[in-house]
Write a protein that holds these residues in place. Structure first.
Motif, PDB file in Angstrom:
ATOM      1  N   GLN A  73      -9.587   2.371  25.624  1.00  0.00           N
ATOM      2  CA  GLN A  73      -9.957   2.175  27.021  1.00  0.00           C
ATOM      3  C   GLN A  73      -8.749   2.603  27.849  1.00  0.00           C
ATOM      4  O   GLN A  73      -7.680   1.984  27.774  1.00  0.00           O
ATOM      5  N   THR A  74      -8.892   3.685  28.616  1.00  0.00           N
ATOM      6  CA  THR A  74      -7.748   4.377  29.214  1.00  0.00           C
ATOM      7  C   THR A  74      -7.795   4.323  30.732  1.00  0.00           C
ATOM      8  O   THR A  74      -8.865   4.427  31.338  1.00  0.00           O
ATOM      9  N   THR A  75      -6.609   4.160  31.340  1.00  0.00           N
ATOM     10  CA  THR A  75      -6.444   4.290  32.787  1.00  0.00           C
ATOM     11  C   THR A  75      -5.379   5.344  33.058  1.00  0.00           C
ATOM     12  O   THR A  75      -4.256   5.244  32.557  1.00  0.00           O
ATOM     13  N   HIS A  76      -5.750   6.360  33.835  1.00  0.00           N
ATOM     14  CA  HIS A  76      -4.840   7.469  34.137  1.00  0.00           C
ATOM     15  C   HIS A  76      -4.774   7.673  35.649  1.00  0.00           C
ATOM     16  O   HIS A  76      -5.773   7.518  36.352  1.00  0.00           O
ATOM     17  N   GLN A  77      -3.566   8.052  36.136  1.00  0.00           N
ATOM     18  CA  GLN A  77      -3.405   8.321  37.562  1.00  0.00           C
ATOM     19  C   GLN A  77      -2.319   9.363  37.782  1.00  0.00           C
ATOM     20  O   GLN A  77      -1.220   9.266  37.213  1.00  0.00           O
ATOM     21  N   LEU A  78      -2.614  10.352  38.597  1.00  0.00           N
ATOM     22  CA  LEU A  78      -1.619  11.328  39.030  1.00  0.00           C
ATOM     23  C   LEU A  78      -0.734  10.683  40.088  1.00  0.00           C
ATOM     24  O   LEU A  78      -1.223  10.174  41.096  1.00  0.00           O
ATOM     25  N   LEU A  79       0.591  10.707  39.872  1.00  0.00           N
ATOM     26  CA  LEU A  79       1.528  10.105  40.814  1.00  0.00           C
ATOM     27  C   LEU A  79       2.191  11.145  41.715  1.00  0.00           C
ATOM     28  O   LEU A  79       2.548  10.854  42.850  1.00  0.00           O
ATOM     29  N   ASN A  80       2.365  12.339  41.207  1.00  0.00           N
ATOM     30  CA  ASN A  80       2.986  13.420  41.968  1.00  0.00           C
ATOM     31  C   ASN A  80       1.905  14.410  42.375  1.00  0.00           C
ATOM     32  O   ASN A  80       1.496  15.261  41.590  1.00  0.00           O
ATOM     33  N   LEU A  81       1.425  14.315  43.611  1.00  0.00           N
ATOM     34  CA  LEU A  81       0.317  15.175  44.027  1.00  0.00           C
ATOM     35  C   LEU A  81       0.686  16.650  44.035  1.00  0.00           C
ATOM     36  O   LEU A  81      -0.174  17.525  43.963  1.00  0.00           O
ATOM     37  N   PHE A  82       2.001  16.973  44.109  1.00  0.00           N
ATOM     38  CA  PHE A  82       2.434  18.372  44.113  1.00  0.00           C
ATOM     39  C   PHE A  82       2.392  19.000  42.715  1.00  0.00           C
ATOM     40  O   PHE A  82       2.679  20.193  42.562  1.00  0.00           O
ATOM     41  N   TYR A  83       2.049  18.178  41.705  1.00  0.00           N
ATOM     42  CA  TYR A  83       1.826  18.721  40.364  1.00  0.00           C
ATOM     43  C   TYR A  83       0.680  19.734  40.380  1.00  0.00           C
ATOM     44  O   TYR A  83       0.673  20.707  39.632  1.00  0.00           O
ATOM     45  N   ILE A  84      -0.314  19.488  41.243  1.00  0.00           N
ATOM     46  CA  ILE A  84      -1.425  20.427  41.432  1.00  0.00           C
ATOM     47  C   ILE A  84      -1.027  21.391  42.542  1.00  0.00           C
ATOM     48  O   ILE A  84      -0.942  21.015  43.717  1.00  0.00           O
TER      49      ILE A  84
END
Length: 203
Positions: A73-84
């Motif tokens: 059961q996984t929770t993921h979040q992008l923290l650095n929006l400039f990665y995209i």
């Protein structure tokens, strides 16, 4: 009488192909004392089945095949929006909005590998493990597409045996990616702690 004794002796020394079967629970995180990628957070809670077969024993050493079906059961979040980056995606703003929100999803994995165990005495042992296997993820992240991927795992653990039960404590490192079969392919890293108990068929 002699015939019965011989048959009983053969049955009592018969070895099962499956040496142990057990269940483990644990948790993992991308952020650990081993390192932290500031671009994202990635956390799991998991449960797995442990199936082992002893291939060879030599003195205090044993070599075991491992099959480990696991539910994460996984929770993921992008923290650095400039990665995209805008130069890579026309809809980069939409993707940034999507992936900077916490994303809960499931992973179904089958690790297959090898355990090398050293038995200190009849109760206590230490082991190292390496395994790899296919995985199905139910959601995409900015680092990995949903669907078919791969999961690699290495770890060390200790076991305590009492009668026909083996109690385990294990720490491991895990990496998921899709082996360049699709993009994106940066993958996820995590450090895991788990514990569990197995039944010993051949003890």
């Amino acid at each position: 009488m002699l015939f019965t004794t011989v048959i009983y002796g053969q049955e009592s020394t018969k070895k099962h192909f499956i040496s142990t079967v057990g269940i483990h629970i644990g948790s993992s995180s991308q952020e650990s004392f081993l390192g932290n990628d500031p671009d994202y957070s990635h956390d799991n809670k998991f449960i797995n089945i442990q199936l082992t077969h002893v291939v060879k024993s030599n003195g205090n050493w044993s070599f075991e095949l491992l099959a480990q079906p696991t539910y994460y059961q996984t929770t993921h979040q992008l923290l650095n929006l400039f990665y995209i980056r805008p130069e890579e995606f026309e809809n980069f703003e939409e993707l940034r909005d999507r992936f900077t929100q916490p994303n809960d999803y499931q992973e179904y994995t089958l690790h297959v590998g090898l355990q090398i165990r050293y038995q200190f005495n009849k109760n206590l042992s230490l082991y190292a493990i390496g395994a790899v296997g296919p995985q199905i993820s139910t959601e995409s992240t900015e680092r990995l597409r949903k669907g078919f991927t791969f999961s690699d795992m290495i770890g060390i653990g200790t076991s305590y045996e009492f009668q026909k039960l083996r109690w385990d404590f294990r720490a491991s490192l895990r990496h998921t990616s899709n082996a360049q079969l699709a993009q994106p392919n940066s993958g996820h890293n995590s450090f895991s702690i788990e514990t569990g108990v197995s039944y010993l068929f051949n003890k």
